[in-house]
Write a protein that holds these residues in place. Sequence first.
Motif, PDB file in Angstrom:
ATOM      1  N   SER A  49       8.193   1.581  10.568  1.00 35.93           N
ATOM      2  CA  SER A  49       7.757   0.197  10.746  1.00 35.93           C
ATOM      3  C   SER A  49       7.265  -0.090  12.154  1.00 35.93           C
ATOM      4  O   SER A  49       6.341  -0.891  12.337  1.00 35.93           O
ATOM      5  CB  SER A  49       8.885  -0.766  10.386  1.00 35.93           C
ATOM      6  OG  SER A  49       9.987  -0.567  11.251  1.00 35.93           O
ATOM      7  N   ASP A  50       7.824   0.545  13.193  1.00 34.97           N
ATOM      8  CA  ASP A  50       7.355   0.282  14.548  1.00 34.97           C
ATOM      9  C   ASP A  50       5.945   0.826  14.770  1.00 34.97           C
ATOM     10  O   ASP A  50       5.115   0.198  15.421  1.00 34.97           O
ATOM     11  CB  ASP A  50       8.330   0.829  15.582  1.00 34.97           C
ATOM     12  CG  ASP A  50       8.583   2.327  15.416  1.00 34.97           C
ATOM     13  OD1 ASP A  50       8.305   2.846  14.325  1.00 34.97           O
ATOM     14  OD2 ASP A  50       9.042   2.943  16.391  1.00 34.97           O
ATOM     15  N   ILE A  51       5.648   1.974  14.216  1.00 40.74           N
ATOM     16  CA  ILE A  51       4.288   2.528  14.320  1.00 40.74           C
ATOM     17  C   ILE A  51       3.318   1.688  13.500  1.00 40.74           C
ATOM     18  O   ILE A  51       2.197   1.399  13.937  1.00 40.74           O
ATOM     19  CB  ILE A  51       4.272   4.003  13.872  1.00 40.74           C
ATOM     20  CG1 ILE A  51       5.092   4.846  14.844  1.00 40.74           C
ATOM     21  CG2 ILE A  51       2.850   4.533  13.771  1.00 40.74           C
ATOM     22  CD1 ILE A  51       5.241   6.294  14.434  1.00 40.74           C
ATOM     23  N   LEU A  52       3.751   1.267  12.326  1.00 42.37           N
ATOM     24  CA  LEU A  52       2.895   0.436  11.470  1.00 42.37           C
ATOM     25  C   LEU A  52       2.582  -0.902  12.139  1.00 42.37           C
ATOM     26  O   LEU A  52       1.432  -1.355  12.115  1.00 42.37           O
ATOM     27  CB  LEU A  52       3.568   0.214  10.116  1.00 42.37           C
ATOM     28  CG  LEU A  52       2.749  -0.535   9.065  1.00 42.37           C
ATOM     29  CD1 LEU A  52       1.476   0.246   8.756  1.00 42.37           C
ATOM     30  CD2 LEU A  52       3.571  -0.748   7.816  1.00 42.37           C
ATOM     31  N   ASN A  55       0.848  -1.176   0.000  1.00 38.50           N
ATOM     32  CA  ASN A  55       0.000   0.000   0.000  1.00 38.50           C
ATOM     33  C   ASN A  55       0.892   1.237   0.000  1.00 38.50           C
ATOM     34  O   ASN A  55       1.756   1.397   0.856  1.00 38.50           O
ATOM     35  CB  ASN A  55      -0.893  -0.032   1.244  1.00 38.50           C
ATOM     36  CG  ASN A  55      -1.961   1.036   1.213  1.00 38.50           C
ATOM     37  OD1 ASN A  55      -1.920   1.937   0.379  1.00 38.50           O
ATOM     38  ND2 ASN A  55      -2.911   0.923   2.122  1.00 38.50           N
ATOM     39  N   SER A  56       0.681   2.124  -0.942  1.00 41.14           N
ATOM     40  CA  SER A  56       1.530   3.306  -1.068  1.00 41.14           C
ATOM     41  C   SER A  56       1.330   4.281   0.094  1.00 41.14           C
ATOM     42  O   SER A  56       2.209   5.084   0.377  1.00 41.14           O
ATOM     43  CB  SER A  56       1.273   4.000  -2.393  1.00 41.14           C
ATOM     44  OG  SER A  56      -0.076   4.428  -2.470  1.00 41.14           O
ATOM     45  N   MET A  57       0.185   4.211   0.788  1.00 44.61           N
ATOM     46  CA  MET A  57      -0.070   5.109   1.914  1.00 44.61           C
ATOM     47  C   MET A  57       0.776   4.732   3.129  1.00 44.61           C
ATOM     48  O   MET A  57       1.035   5.572   3.988  1.00 44.61           O
ATOM     49  CB  MET A  57      -1.548   5.098   2.273  1.00 44.61           C
ATOM     50  CG  MET A  57      -2.442   5.675   1.189  1.00 44.61           C
ATOM     51  SD  MET A  57      -4.170   5.672   1.641  1.00 44.61           S
ATOM     52  CE  MET A  57      -4.170   6.916   2.908  1.00 44.61           C
ATOM     53  N   THR A  58       1.217   3.486   3.202  1.00 42.55           N
ATOM     54  CA  THR A  58       2.021   3.063   4.343  1.00 42.55           C
ATOM     55  C   THR A  58       3.510   3.239   4.101  1.00 42.55           C
ATOM     56  O   THR A  58       4.315   2.926   4.974  1.00 42.55           O
ATOM     57  CB  THR A  58       1.742   1.583   4.666  1.00 42.55           C
ATOM     58  OG1 THR A  58       2.104   0.787   3.532  1.00 42.55           O
ATOM     59  CG2 THR A  58       0.290   1.357   5.015  1.00 42.55           C
ATOM     60  N   ILE A 117      -1.120  -2.331  13.224  1.00 50.56           N
ATOM     61  CA  ILE A 117      -1.610  -3.650  12.810  1.00 50.56           C
ATOM     62  C   ILE A 117      -1.994  -4.483  14.027  1.00 50.56           C
ATOM     63  O   ILE A 117      -3.026  -5.163  14.035  1.00 50.56           O
ATOM     64  CB  ILE A 117      -0.544  -4.367  11.955  1.00 50.56           C
ATOM     65  CG1 ILE A 117      -0.392  -3.649  10.620  1.00 50.56           C
ATOM     66  CG2 ILE A 117      -0.909  -5.828  11.736  1.00 50.56           C
ATOM     67  CD1 ILE A 117       0.784  -4.128   9.798  1.00 50.56           C
ATOM     68  N   GLN A 118      -1.190  -4.400  15.077  1.00 49.02           N
ATOM     69  CA  GLN A 118      -1.485  -5.157  16.295  1.00 49.02           C
ATOM     70  C   GLN A 118      -2.786  -4.664  16.933  1.00 49.02           C
ATOM     71  O   GLN A 118      -3.600  -5.462  17.394  1.00 49.02           O
ATOM     72  CB  GLN A 118      -0.331  -5.019  17.273  1.00 49.02           C
ATOM     73  CG  GLN A 118      -0.475  -5.874  18.505  1.00 49.02           C
ATOM     74  CD  GLN A 118       0.738  -5.761  19.408  1.00 49.02           C
ATOM     75  OE1 GLN A 118       1.593  -4.902  19.226  1.00 49.02           O
ATOM     76  NE2 GLN A 118       0.808  -6.630  20.387  1.00 49.02           N
TER      77      GLN A 118
END
Length: 80
Positions: A13-16, A5-8, A20-21
């Motif tokens: 990565s830690d915030i993402l 996904n281009s928005m991510t 997700i969690q």
Amino acid sequence: MTDSNSMTAGIPSDILSGLIQRQALVVSMKEIYGWLLFAAVITLLILFISYSNIRPWAIFPRWSTIRKNISNNISPNNIA
């Protein structure tokens, strides 16, 4: 990664992974709520059927039957 996904792309990565969690936790809580709601509806249905006049099977005895049994067991004739 071909299908990302281009928005991510701009999110670290830690915030993402935290997002997700959190989303996975929300989905699992909704699923648990659904199963508990299903169990509650089934339990209420059983209780309503057991106390109604239409009793296909007697799960719980009627209160009048319980009172009669108690009064018969406590009556002075049954005391030894």
